[in-house]
Design an enzyme around this catalytic site. Structure first.
Site, PDB file in Angstrom:
ATOM      1  N   ILE A 156       0.847  -1.210   0.000  1.00 40.66           N
ATOM      2  CA  ILE A 156       0.000   0.000   0.000  1.00 40.66           C
ATOM      3  C   ILE A 156       0.875   1.250   0.000  1.00 40.66           C
ATOM      4  CG2 ILE A 156      -1.792   1.289   1.247  1.00 40.66           C
ATOM      5  CD1 ILE A 156      -2.457  -1.260   2.782  1.00 40.66           C
ATOM      6  N   LYS A 214       5.315  -0.446  13.098  1.00 41.11           N
ATOM      7  CA  LYS A 214       4.714   0.279  11.969  1.00 41.11           C
ATOM      8  C   LYS A 214       4.009   1.558  12.434  1.00 41.11           C
ATOM      9  CE  LYS A 214       4.323  -3.880   9.144  1.00 41.11           C
ATOM     10  NZ  LYS A 214       3.510  -5.075   8.879  1.00 41.11           N
ATOM     11  N   GLY A 236       3.355 -10.136   1.926  1.00 43.32           N
ATOM     12  CA  GLY A 236       3.475 -11.054   0.796  1.00 43.32           C
ATOM     13  C   GLY A 236       4.578 -10.615  -0.142  1.00 43.32           C
TER      14      GLY A 236
HETATM   15  N1  HSE Z   1       4.626 -10.097   9.022  1.00 45.26           N
HETATM   16  C1  HSE Z   1       4.212  -8.857   8.437  1.00 45.26           C
HETATM   17  C2  HSE Z   1       2.694  -8.865   8.365  1.00 45.26           C
HETATM   18  C3  HSE Z   1       4.833  -8.736   7.084  1.00 45.26           C
HETATM   19  O1  HSE Z   1       2.103  -9.939   8.535  1.00 45.26           O
HETATM   20  O2  HSE Z   1       2.097  -7.814   8.168  1.00 45.26           O
HETATM   21  C4  HSE Z   1       4.620  -7.402   6.415  1.00 45.26           C
HETATM   22  O3  HSE Z   1       5.203  -6.367   7.130  1.00 45.26           O
END
Ligand code: HSE
Length: 395
Positions: A132, A201, A298
């Site tokens: 995204i 994040k 992914g």
């Molecule tokens: N393990 C992370 C998730 C990978 O499932 O969002 C992507 O940052």
């Protein structure tokens, strides 16, 4: 020839090479020259039939000292070797792009400063939201706004698990195994299910939009391992679902940041974001509300964002100047003092009703009673913890 290097040949690294190979023609047209992966750094053995086999090296110095390599994609993860290598590359005047949220969240302040001082880019579009577009839109397209709140489903693995639990009544372990098989989960899935990945994040997003580093250890972080079948049933009874939500909210010059499972009414934007998809809702004083939605993890979706950053570096050989200032004491407020409504489960409804104003009584099973509270802080709820079995905040 535009030479790049890829550090890490795992799920994302192989995806980056695949996108560059598959889209070679259109990339050439966009950039006016051919993009070539000159080196792939990894210590593991690669099948000789692999299309990148001839480029594999375990020698980082080869990349560092090759003046032909202009951009390096760091997709190895972790904050030890990745930190050391990134720092050396930026100091040597090479652009670095990354999907490594751990490194950006913990060392971003320093690495962005080094990049700025050396007039190179340190870009991290792939670090949040997988494929995204979110970093660049927040920093550029929404720059006119004062951002007041970001609320997001930021982890694909946990969203996949919760979707399976709600839709199919799947058990936690089976759903996690599937997410691992699909290449969504972190090497250590605790980073996903305990909320650590989502915490990194939201730390990155909050630092970016509020301009000051938000440190992960200041963020209240709760994962999804405690979500049970009966929580699912209570949420269903409220015509709602449960999602792992990262939120950062600016109030009176302080930011309240949290990652925790939240009850969300069906029919609202984030409630319908299922499977590995992520959704990020941004509130700004000019735009109002905007929602970003797409595949959050992914191989190819994440590679799409990494390669976009590579293209950006090759197109704009100058500093993009993503930046935030170092952490300041007191900037991150205690999110337990932030107000919200709660789904509250108790075996002692009389005591709870005596102590709290209740908005709604949900259901009673096996002697348990579920309530929805009025607006209250978590600290206030904790004062009656003896009467409560569990609580989950509403979104
Ligand atoms: N393990 C992370 C998730 C990978 O499932 O969002 C992507 O940052």
């Amino acid at each position: 020839m535009l030479n790049v290097a890829v550090m890490g040949y795992g799920v994302v690294g192989s995806g980056v090479c695949e996108v560059i190979r598959t889209n070679a023609k259109s990339l050439s047209e966009k950039l006016g020259d051919r993009v070539e992966v000159k080196y792939v750094l990894d210590i593991k053995q690669v099948d000789p039939a692999d299309p990148e086999a001839s480029k594999i090296t375990s020698d980082f110095e080869q990349i560092l000292n090759d003046p032909e390599v202009m951009v390096v994609a760091e997709v190895m993860g972790g904050a030890t070797f990745a930190y050391d290598y990134t720092k050396k590359l930026l100091l040597a005047g090479k652009h670095v792009v990354t999907s490594n949220k751990e490194l950006v969240a913990t060392k971003g302040t320093e690495l962005l400063k080094i990049a700025k001082d050396h007039n190179v880019n340190y870009l991290f579009e792939a670090s949040v939201g997988g494929g995204i577009p979110i970093i660049r839109p927040l920093y550029s397209c929404l720059a006119a706004n004062e951002i007041t709140r970001i609320t997001g489903i930021l982890n694909g693995t946990t969203n996949y698990i919760l979707t399976k639990m709600f839709r199919e009544g799947a058990d936690f372990a089976t759903a996690l195994k599937e997410a691992q098989e699909k290449g969504y989960a972190e090497r250590n899935p605790s980073a996903d299910v305990d909320g650590i990945d989502a915490c990194r994040k939201i730390a990155i997003l909050a630092s970016l939009v509020f301009g000051k580093e938000v440190e992960c250890d200041k963020i209240k972080t709760v994962g999804i391992t405690g979500i049970t079948e009966s929580d699912v049933a209570y949420a269903e009874a409220m015509d709602s679902v449960i999602k792992l939500i990262g939120q950062a909210e600016l109030k009176d010059g302080k930011v309240y940041v949290s990652v925790e499972p939240r009850v969300i009414k069906k029919g609202t934007p984030l409630a319908s974001i299922d499977d590995v998809f992520n959704g990020i809702m941004v509130n700004g004083n000019a735009i109002g509300e905007v929602v970003f939605y797409g595949p959050g993890a992914g191989k190819l979706p994440t590679a799409s964002a990494v390669v976009a950053d590579i293209i950006d570096c090759l197109r704009n050989d100058r500093n993009r100047e993503y930046c935030w200032t170092p952490a300041e004491n007191g900037f991150v407020a205690d999110s337990e003092n932030n107000f919200g409504q709660y789904l509250l489960i108790t075996k002692d409804p009389a005591s709870v009703e005596q102590k709290l104003t209740i908005r709604e009584r949900i259901t009673v099973t096996d002697g348990e009673c579920a309530f929805v509270t009025e607006e209250i802080t978590e600290k206030q709820l904790q004062t009656i913890s003896n009467s409560i079995l569990k609580y989950i905040k509403l979104c």
